[in-house]
Structure formats: C-alpha cells, structure tokens
Design a protein around this motif. Structure first.
Motif, short mmCIF file in Angstrom:
data_model
loop_
_atom_site.label_atom_id
_atom_site.label_comp_id
_atom_site.label_asym_id
_atom_site.label_seq_id
_atom_site.Cartn_x
_atom_site.Cartn_y
_atom_site.Cartn_z
N ILE A 164 0.19 2.22 13.44
CA ILE A 164 0.85 2.45 12.16
C ILE A 164 2.14 1.62 12.14
CG2 ILE A 164 1.81 4.16 10.59
CD1 ILE A 164 -1.19 4.51 11.08
N LEU A 165 2.19 0.61 11.25
CA LEU A 165 3.33 -0.31 11.20
C LEU A 165 3.70 -0.59 9.74
CD1 LEU A 165 1.79 -2.83 13.77
CD2 LEU A 165 3.68 -1.27 14.26
N PRO A 166 4.07 0.42 8.99
CA PRO A 166 4.28 0.24 7.55
C PRO A 166 5.59 -0.46 7.24
CG PRO A 166 4.93 2.44 8.18
CD PRO A 166 4.36 1.79 9.43
N PRO A 167 5.77 -0.91 6.01
CA PRO A 167 7.10 -1.34 5.58
C PRO A 167 8.13 -0.23 5.83
CG PRO A 167 5.47 -1.90 3.92
CD PRO A 167 4.77 -1.04 4.93
N LEU A 168 9.36 -0.62 6.11
CA LEU A 168 10.40 0.36 6.42
C LEU A 168 10.84 1.15 5.19
CD1 LEU A 168 12.67 -1.69 8.87
CD2 LEU A 168 10.51 -0.50 9.32
N THR A 169 10.26 0.81 4.05
CA THR A 169 10.56 1.50 2.80
C THR A 169 9.65 2.70 2.55
OG1 THR A 169 9.07 -0.04 1.67
CG2 THR A 169 11.43 -0.59 1.68
N ILE A 170 8.74 2.98 3.44
CA ILE A 170 7.75 4.04 3.26
C ILE A 170 8.43 5.38 2.99
CG2 ILE A 170 7.59 4.61 5.72
CD1 ILE A 170 4.58 4.98 5.31
N GLN A 171 7.77 6.23 2.18
CA GLN A 171 8.29 7.55 1.82
C GLN A 171 7.31 8.65 2.24
OE1 GLN A 171 11.46 7.91 0.54
NE2 GLN A 171 11.58 5.67 0.86
N LYS A 172 7.75 9.89 2.14
CA LYS A 172 6.92 11.03 2.57
C LYS A 172 5.59 11.09 1.82
CE LYS A 172 10.68 14.06 4.12
NZ LYS A 172 11.38 15.36 3.90
N LYS A 173 5.58 10.76 0.54
CA LYS A 173 4.34 10.85 -0.23
C LYS A 173 3.27 9.90 0.29
CE LYS A 173 5.92 7.57 -3.79
NZ LYS A 173 6.19 7.37 -5.25
N HIS A 174 3.71 8.76 0.84
CA HIS A 174 2.75 7.81 1.41
C HIS A 174 2.16 8.36 2.71
CE1 HIS A 174 5.78 5.10 -0.75
NE2 HIS A 174 4.72 5.18 -1.53
N ILE A 175 3.02 8.97 3.52
CA ILE A 175 2.56 9.59 4.76
C ILE A 175 1.60 10.73 4.46
CG2 ILE A 175 3.32 10.88 6.81
CD1 ILE A 175 5.94 9.20 6.68
N ASP A 176 1.92 11.51 3.42
CA ASP A 176 1.03 12.61 3.03
C ASP A 176 -0.36 12.09 2.64
OD1 ASP A 176 2.99 14.50 3.47
OD2 ASP A 176 3.64 14.58 1.37
N SER A 177 -0.38 10.98 1.91
CA SER A 177 -1.67 10.39 1.50
C SER A 177 -2.49 10.01 2.72
CB SER A 177 -1.42 9.16 0.63
OG SER A 177 -0.83 9.52 -0.60
N PHE A 178 -1.83 9.42 3.71
CA PHE A 178 -2.54 9.02 4.93
C PHE A 178 -3.04 10.24 5.68
CE2 PHE A 178 -2.12 8.40 9.58
CZ PHE A 178 -3.21 7.56 9.76
N MET A 179 -2.21 11.24 5.84
CA MET A 179 -2.60 12.41 6.61
C MET A 179 -3.77 13.15 5.95
SD MET A 179 -0.84 12.47 9.35
CE MET A 179 0.60 11.61 9.99
N ASN A 180 -3.75 13.23 4.63
CA ASN A 180 -4.87 13.87 3.91
C ASN A 180 -6.17 13.08 4.11
OD1 ASN A 180 -3.26 15.94 2.94
ND2 ASN A 180 -2.72 14.84 1.07
N ALA A 181 -6.06 11.76 4.06
CA ALA A 181 -7.24 10.92 4.27
C ALA A 181 -7.75 11.06 5.69
CB ALA A 181 -6.89 9.45 3.98
N LEU A 182 -6.84 11.10 6.66
CA LEU A 182 -7.22 11.23 8.05
C LEU A 182 -7.92 12.57 8.30
CD1 LEU A 182 -7.02 9.78 10.81
CD2 LEU A 182 -4.83 10.95 11.16
N LYS A 183 -7.34 13.63 7.78
CA LYS A 183 -7.97 14.95 7.93
C LYS A 183 -9.36 14.98 7.30
CE LYS A 183 -3.58 17.48 7.92
NZ LYS A 183 -2.70 18.37 7.11
N SER A 184 -9.50 14.35 6.16
CA SER A 184 -10.78 14.32 5.45
C SER A 184 -11.85 13.65 6.30
CB SER A 184 -10.62 13.57 4.13
OG SER A 184 -11.87 13.33 3.52
N GLU A 185 -11.50 12.53 6.92
CA GLU A 185 -12.50 11.79 7.73
C GLU A 185 -12.77 12.47 9.07
OE1 GLU A 185 -14.47 9.66 6.73
OE2 GLU A 185 -13.52 9.24 4.80
N LEU A 186 -11.75 13.11 9.63
CA LEU A 186 -11.96 13.78 10.92
C LEU A 186 -12.75 15.06 10.77
CD1 LEU A 186 -8.40 13.22 12.45
CD2 LEU A 186 -10.53 12.14 13.18
#
Length: 374
Positions: free
Chosen positions: A352-374
């Motif tokens: 995970i190497l995102p732009p340093l401008t990333i916000q919590k909502k972007h992390i939430d989107s990733f975590m939801n997607a990860l949980k869905s696939e796992l």
C-alpha cells in the motif's frame, strides 16, 4: 514496430488522474493505493504542480549544467530545510537507479575501494552496480555480475563486521524499509550498528530512500527514526510526483571536484520546478503529518481483519501479509472494486503506497473491498 515485451500488463488504459483517483479510457474511476510505485506523493495533477510545470516549460524547459540554474539552489535549500539534512550537498540526476549508481560510484571514489555490501531481499535498481546490489539473480546480466557485491542477511551485524574487516568495502547500501522485497525492517540496533561499523572501517553508509523518502514513512526519511548519519542518501520517486527526477544527498565529509559526477538531464529546469512544488505542497498541506495520521487509522482498521496475519512498514509505506499468495486477491481488488494496490517479492504481501493526500474515506473503501473479497 512493436514494444519490447518485458511488462505483464493489466487491461487498463489510464487517461486522466486527480488526487487519489485514476480514470481510464472508458471513464471508469480507480482508487489509487499504489501511486505508481510510490511516485505520486502530493496527489495526481495537483493544481500547483500543474501550474508550476506549465509556467516553467513556457519559459525554459531545459539547458545544460554548464550554466547557472537558480532553481537547483532553491531546491537544495528547501530540501535541507524540510529534511533537516543541513550538513549535506545535493547532486541531481533522473531516477532512483541512477541515484544509487552515483552513490556507489562516489563511495568508491571516496574510499578508493570497490566492494559493495547489500542485504537479502534488497532492491536498488536495474543498472550496472545497482542491479548487482539487488537481491534478484534473474535480473543480473553476466556483464553486471563482474561487480564485487556481497549480500548479507538483514539484521546480522556479526556478518557485516566480518565482511568490513577485510578492508575492501567502499559502501554498505540499505533500504531502512525494504520496498520491492516486502516491507521488511530490522532493529534500531542494526541500523546504528551499520553507521558505527562503516565509520570504524572506512566504508560509506548509503541510505537508499528512493521509495521511503519524502515523508512517506511519517519521517522525511525512513533512516531518521534512528540516530544515524548516512554518508550518502539516494532519493527519487516521490521527489517529482511523476516527473523523472532523482538525486543524492552527500555529506560534507565527502569533497567534490570538477568532473567527479555528471549528467545531461539531471537537475533540469522542469525537474526542479516539479521537485520544488512537491516540497512546497508537502509543507503547506502538512502531508507528513497526514501520512502519520492516516497510517494509524489504516493499521487500526487492518487489525480488525482476521485474515491479515501481519501489518508491515511505517507511515504510508505499508504491507498486509496473508497466509496465501495475494496475486488473485489483487486482481479482484482491481477488477471488482477498481482499487490499485501493489505486490512484492514476498508473494504473500500486498503493498500500500498511496498519495500522501489520502483520507479516511479512501481507507474505508479499501477495507470494505478487502473484507468483501476475503
């Protein structure tokens, strides 16, 4: 003429990008948690970045290093201020591999020795000496293999001192957090030991900050977590936010002379305009602080997922380790959820190497997607 086929490609054609999002030729939006190998530091198409490059190219895009370039001076001063590396000088080049080549060459000049020490799972580039200091035999050509390099276990100070005692080592080069290798990091004792042993045996300590530099780890440089003083620091990737630029910071104990190093394109006016803007935006938008805060949030959320066996790295240079190879999971994140992530030499780690401008909502989107696939 066809392209030389050396890259496995996803069937995605980006045509536009904004901050943490990339858009393809079909208008599909992707969340970019990989930043093009940690290159995008201040976000895609940042308006101040676009303006600075546009204005610079309208006036002067390039001239050689045989003339005065006040932009290089301004960049070196700003870099010293933000990184607190006031006891260093800057030499500019064009990429991370070139930065490490110049670092190794300069170390050899300075010590009059030629052997290099690197560490298991290291990655320092694909050229000449840098590629032999990379722990990946399949990308080392016979031409490169003539370089004298010893690859040691990460964290083994006894092996390091045994190698340095032979008095033929010009440089010890290390990523304080390994990138391509899989986000491994050793102990404070080990990094302090490298610094101490290099000074004891007259070898140069090179900190490869190509991927980990420019605030990505929550410090300006990853080595700054430890009380060490590298002789040379190599930089690139996040330095230009996508414009090809690299460099080395050289401690004042190493003296310059005319012709010692050189480059055609390194430090050109466009590169300096890009790199200066990156530093200004990092400072103005407090992106290093954001990297720390978003890292803490990311780790807290990742700890809630039982399939994540280990969280590696620091800041926004992170890895999630599973007990299965992650290749198919990455494909599902891209194809089903439109999220870019990275892989590593360690086939169990998502990077995970995102732009340093990333916000919590972007992390939430990733975590939801990860949980869905796992």
């Amino acid at each position: 003429m066809s392209l030389f086929n050396v890259y496995p490609l996803f069937d995605i054609t980006p045509v536009k990008a904004k901050d943490v999002y990339v858009y393809d030729d079909k208008g599909i939006e992707y969340l970019d948690l990989y930043g093009g190998h940690a290159v995008i530091s201040i976000g895609h198409s940042h308006p101040k970045y676009v303006e600075a490059i546009s204005n610079q190219v309208a006036n002067l895009g390039f001239y050689s290093n045989s003339i005065q370039n006040p932009l290089q001076v301004a960049l070196s001063e700003k870099l010293a201020q933000l990184s607190c590396c006031i006891e260093y000088d800057l030499f500019m080049c064009n990429s991370g591999a070139e930065a490490n080549e110049n670092a190794l060459k300069l170390a050899s000049f300075h010590t009059n020795k030629k052997k290099i020490i690197a560490f298991k799972n290291s990655f320092h580039g694909r050229t000449s000496a840098a590629v032999v200091a990379t722990d990946d035999a399949k990308i080392i050509a016979p031409l490169n293999a003539q370089q004298e390099v010893e690859i040691l276990p990460l964290g083994d100070l006894v092996a390091l001192e045994n190698a340095l005692q032979k008095n033929d080592v010009c440089a010890v080069i290390i990523e304080c957090i390994q990138g391509v290798g899989g986000l491994d990091e050793s102990t404070t004792e080990f990094y302090v030991g490298i610094d101490t042993l290099c000074k004891k045996y007259g070898a140069c300590f090179i900190a490869d900050e190509v991927q980990s530099g420019y605030g990505r780890t929550g410090n300006f440089f990853a080595y700054q977590k430890y009380n060490v003083t590298p002789d040379i620091i190599s930089i690139a990737k996040g330095m230009g936010n996508g414009f090809p630029v690299g460099g080395i910071l050289i401690h004042h104990s190493i003296k310059a002379s005319f012709g010692l190093l050189g480059t055609t394109f390194g430090g050109n006016h466009l590169a300096c305009a890009a790199a200066l803007t990156v530093l200004n935006v990092i400072e103005e938008e407090k992106l290093i602080e954001n990297a720390k805060n978003m890292s803490q949030y990311f780790i807290e959320k990742a700890q809630e997922i039982p399939q994540v066996k280990r969280i590696k790295g620091r800041g926004l240079m992170l890895g999630l380790e599973f007990d299965f190879p992650i290749a198919e999971l990455r494909k599902k994140l891209i194809n089903n959820h439109k999220i870019f992530t990275g892989n590593a030499k360690n086939q169990y780690v998502i990077r995970i190497l995102p732009p340093l401008t990333i916000q919590k909502k972007h992390i939430d989107s990733f975590m939801n997607a990860l949980k869905s696939e796992l």
